[in-house]
Design an enzyme around this catalytic site. Sequence first.
Site, PDB file in Angstrom:
ATOM      1  N   TYR A   1       0.838  -1.202   0.000  1.00 42.58           N
ATOM      2  CA  TYR A   1       0.000   0.000   0.000  1.00 42.58           C
ATOM      3  C   TYR A   1       0.874   1.254   0.000  1.00 42.58           C
ATOM      4  O   TYR A   1       1.953   1.269   0.593  1.00 42.58           O
ATOM      5  CB  TYR A   1      -0.855   0.053   1.265  1.00 42.58           C
TER       6      TYR A   1
ATOM      7  N   TYR B   1      -0.185 -10.059   0.219  1.00 38.12           N
ATOM      8  CA  TYR B   1       0.865  -9.555   1.120  1.00 38.12           C
ATOM      9  C   TYR B   1       0.770 -10.264   2.470  1.00 38.12           C
ATOM     10  O   TYR B   1      -0.293 -10.733   2.875  1.00 38.12           O
ATOM     11  CB  TYR B   1       0.771  -8.037   1.285  1.00 38.12           C
TER      12      TYR B   1
ATOM     13  N   ARG C   1      -2.669 -12.179   3.162  1.00 42.02           N
ATOM     14  CA  ARG C   1      -3.978 -11.758   2.639  1.00 42.02           C
ATOM     15  C   ARG C   1      -4.067 -12.077   1.155  1.00 42.02           C
ATOM     16  O   ARG C   1      -3.133 -11.770   0.390  1.00 42.02           O
ATOM     17  CB  ARG C   1      -4.177 -10.242   2.786  1.00 42.02           C
TER      18      ARG C   1
ATOM     19  N   HIS D   1      -6.866  -8.257  -2.929  1.00 42.06           N
ATOM     20  CA  HIS D   1      -8.212  -7.714  -2.755  1.00 42.06           C
ATOM     21  C   HIS D   1      -8.215  -6.220  -3.031  1.00 42.06           C
ATOM     22  O   HIS D   1      -7.179  -5.569  -2.991  1.00 42.06           O
ATOM     23  CB  HIS D   1      -8.742  -7.986  -1.338  1.00 42.06           C
TER      24      HIS D   1
END
Lengths: 232, 120
Positions: free
Chosen positions: A98, A137, A147, A150
Site C-alpha cells: 500500500y 501480502y 492476505r 483484494h
Amino acid sequence: MNTDTKYEPPLLWPAYGSTVLRAPKKTPIRVDPDKVELTGPVFGQDTVGPLDHDLTQGLGGEPLGERIIVHGRVTDGDGRPVPHSLIEIWQTNAAGRYSHDRDQHPAPLDPHFNGVGRCLTDGDGNYRFVTIRPGAYPWRNHHNAWRPAHIHFSLFGRAFVQRLITQMYFPGDPLLPLDPILASIPEQGRPLLVAEFDLNETVPQWALAYRWDIILRSTPTQKPVEKPMEDQ
Amino acid sequence: MTPSQTIGPFFAHALFQNHHVVPEGAPGAFWIRGRVFDGAGEPVPDAMIETWQEEGFGRCLTDAQGHWGVHTVAPAGCDFIAVSVFARGLLRRLVTRIPMPATDFDIVLQGENETTFYEY
C-alpha cells in the site's frame, strides 16, 4: 450493524485477532431507522475528478503490473439500481504494498501507482474502474499469514443505512480458503465477495476485465431526501 | 446483500476527511470531540468516524491517541447525530447516535463503559 446472519460476519471472530479487543460485547439495540438515517450524503460530479476512476493514470507514467478493468452494478436488496452514488476504492500495488506510510512490507512502492480511486455510479447503478491487479501480502495475524489479493470498496448508497465498506477478491486465488477475514463470513456469503472474470468486457490487446456486482440493503423509501454536503 | 469486511489498517491515504460539517463561524456551530478506546482501554489510532445529519456529512480519522472531532451544528428536527465507526478489527461498521446536545463523545468499543450501538 447489519444482522443478515446468513451473510454477515460476526463482530467477534478470534481467528482474526484484531476483533478480540475491538468487538462490542453487548448486543446492539435494534431500532427502526430514523428518517435522517434513511437519507445520506449526496456527492456530486464535482467531488470526483475525471481520472479518479482510472488508477493507472495521473502519476506521470505507466504503473507496473497487470492492467485490469473492474466493473459492475450496484443495486439494493430489491434489485433497484443505486444511481449517482460515491464509490471509493483502495488497494496495494502489483507487488502487494500500500501507499501508506505504516505499511512495512518489504516490497517495492510504485511511483506511478497509489492504489486510490473514486467514481460515481451512473444513472443505472453501474461503475467502472481501470486499475492494476493488486498483490497478496503478508500480515501478522498468525504464522505465515497472507492476505489474498483484494480491493477495498467503500459505498455510500443513497442512505445512511446502506453505508458499506467491504473487500472484493479475485476468482481462483489459492489464498481465499486460508484467509480468516473472508472466512468470518458464513460460507454461503463468501462467493458474493469474489469477482468473476468477464471476457465480454475485456479489451483486446489492453486489459482483462472482472465483474463484481454489489447489493446494498434496501431502504423503505423510494426516494431519499437529497442534501448536498456543506463543504468538502 | 453484499457482506461487510473490515476497513483494515491502511486507508488513511485513500479516504478524504471532512471535519467541517459546517464552516467556521456558522451560527450555532460547535465542535464535538472525543476519543475511541478498545476493550483494554487503549486508544484506537486507526478508526474512521463518520457523522450524518440533515445539515451535512462529517468524516475524520482518529489520531495516534484516538482523538476524533467534527465541527457542526445541532441537527434541526432530530435529537441525535448518526455515527458510523470503522476500524481494523471491526468486520462490520458500528452505528451509534450522539444524543443532542453534546460536545464530548467518547466511543468505547468494548468493556464496562461500552458505547450503545444500534442495528436496524
